[in-house]
Design a protein around this motif. Structure first.
Motif, PDB file in Angstrom:
ATOM      1  N   ILE A   1       0.834  -1.197   0.000  1.00 12.09           N
ATOM      2  CA  ILE A   1       0.000   0.000   0.000  1.00 12.09           C
ATOM      3  C   ILE A   1       0.868   1.245   0.000  1.00 12.09           C
ATOM      4  N   VAL A   2       0.690   2.077  -1.045  1.00 15.81           N
ATOM      5  CA  VAL A   2       1.405   3.353  -1.154  1.00 15.81           C
ATOM      6  C   VAL A   2       0.577   4.387  -0.402  1.00 15.81           C
ATOM      7  N   GLY A   3       1.127   4.882   0.707  1.00 14.72           N
ATOM      8  CA  GLY A   3       0.356   5.706   1.615  1.00 14.72           C
ATOM      9  C   GLY A   3       0.447   7.200   1.418  1.00 14.72           C
TER      10      GLY A   3
ATOM     11  N   VAL B   1       9.556   3.832  -4.158  1.00 14.25           N
ATOM     12  CA  VAL B   1       9.972   2.870  -3.138  1.00 14.25           C
ATOM     13  C   VAL B   1       9.156   1.587  -3.264  1.00 14.25           C
ATOM     14  N   ALA B   2       7.846   1.721  -3.458  1.00 15.60           N
ATOM     15  CA  ALA B   2       6.974   0.547  -3.596  1.00 15.60           C
ATOM     16  C   ALA B   2       7.352  -0.282  -4.823  1.00 15.60           C
ATOM     17  N   ASN B   3       7.633   0.385  -5.942  1.00 11.27           N
ATOM     18  CA  ASN B   3       8.048  -0.336  -7.151  1.00 11.27           C
ATOM     19  C   ASN B   3       9.372  -1.058  -6.938  1.00 11.27           C
TER      20      ASN B   3
ATOM     21  N   ASP C   1      -3.985 -11.451   1.844  1.00 14.78           N
ATOM     22  CA  ASP C   1      -3.596 -12.168   3.063  1.00 14.78           C
ATOM     23  C   ASP C   1      -2.780 -11.286   4.003  1.00 14.78           C
ATOM     24  N   GLY C   2      -2.211 -10.225   3.479  1.00 17.48           N
ATOM     25  CA  GLY C   2      -1.390  -9.332   4.291  1.00 17.48           C
ATOM     26  C   GLY C   2      -1.047  -8.074   3.519  1.00 17.48           C
ATOM     27  N   PHE C   3      -0.400  -7.138   4.221  1.00 23.12           N
ATOM     28  CA  PHE C   3      -0.070  -5.849   3.620  1.00 23.12           C
ATOM     29  C   PHE C   3       1.304  -5.373   4.068  1.00 23.12           C
ATOM     30  N   ILE C   4       1.944  -4.626   3.182  1.00 22.22           N
ATOM     31  CA  ILE C   4       3.150  -3.868   3.498  1.00 22.22           C
ATOM     32  C   ILE C   4       2.789  -2.418   3.225  1.00 22.22           C
ATOM     33  N   PHE C   5       3.040  -1.540   4.186  1.00 25.45           N
ATOM     34  CA  PHE C   5       2.704  -0.130   4.031  1.00 25.45           C
ATOM     35  C   PHE C   5       3.961   0.673   3.733  1.00 25.45           C
TER      36      PHE C   5
END
Length: 88
Positions: A9-11, A22-24, A78-82
């Motif tokens: 998730i790009v916050g 950073v997410a890419n 199933d899960g997330f990275i922020f």
């Protein structure tokens, strides 16, 4: 075996944000895993205003279609990275 799904998730929704880069980068690093599927979820594209629903979210009684779509989206993972920016 069923592959797990994790959303990155790009916050940040700012015009000059660096969170998407950073997410890419993170997604490329994580592609080495063959057991987990990683997808980027950009809050800028979701267009989900805060405090837009009249009822408490855990009830799941959403008035707006965009909120129902968001709920379905997050329930499919199933899960997330922020990935959030740090200011100052």
């Amino acid at each position: 075996m069923i592959m797990k799904k994790v959303g990155i998730i790009v916050g940040s929704v700012r015009p000059n944000r660096r969170s998407m880069q950073v997410a890419n980068w993170l997604k490329v690093q994580l592609k080495k895993s063959t057991k987990v599927q990683f997808d980027i979820i950009d809050l800028k594209e979701v267009n989900l205003p805060m405090m837009d629903e009249p009822k408490i979210p855990y009830l799941g009684l959403y008035v707006h279609e965009k909120t129902r779509k968001w709920s379905e989206l997050v329930q499919s993972y199933d899960g997330f990275i922020f990935v959030f920016p740090q200011y100052n």
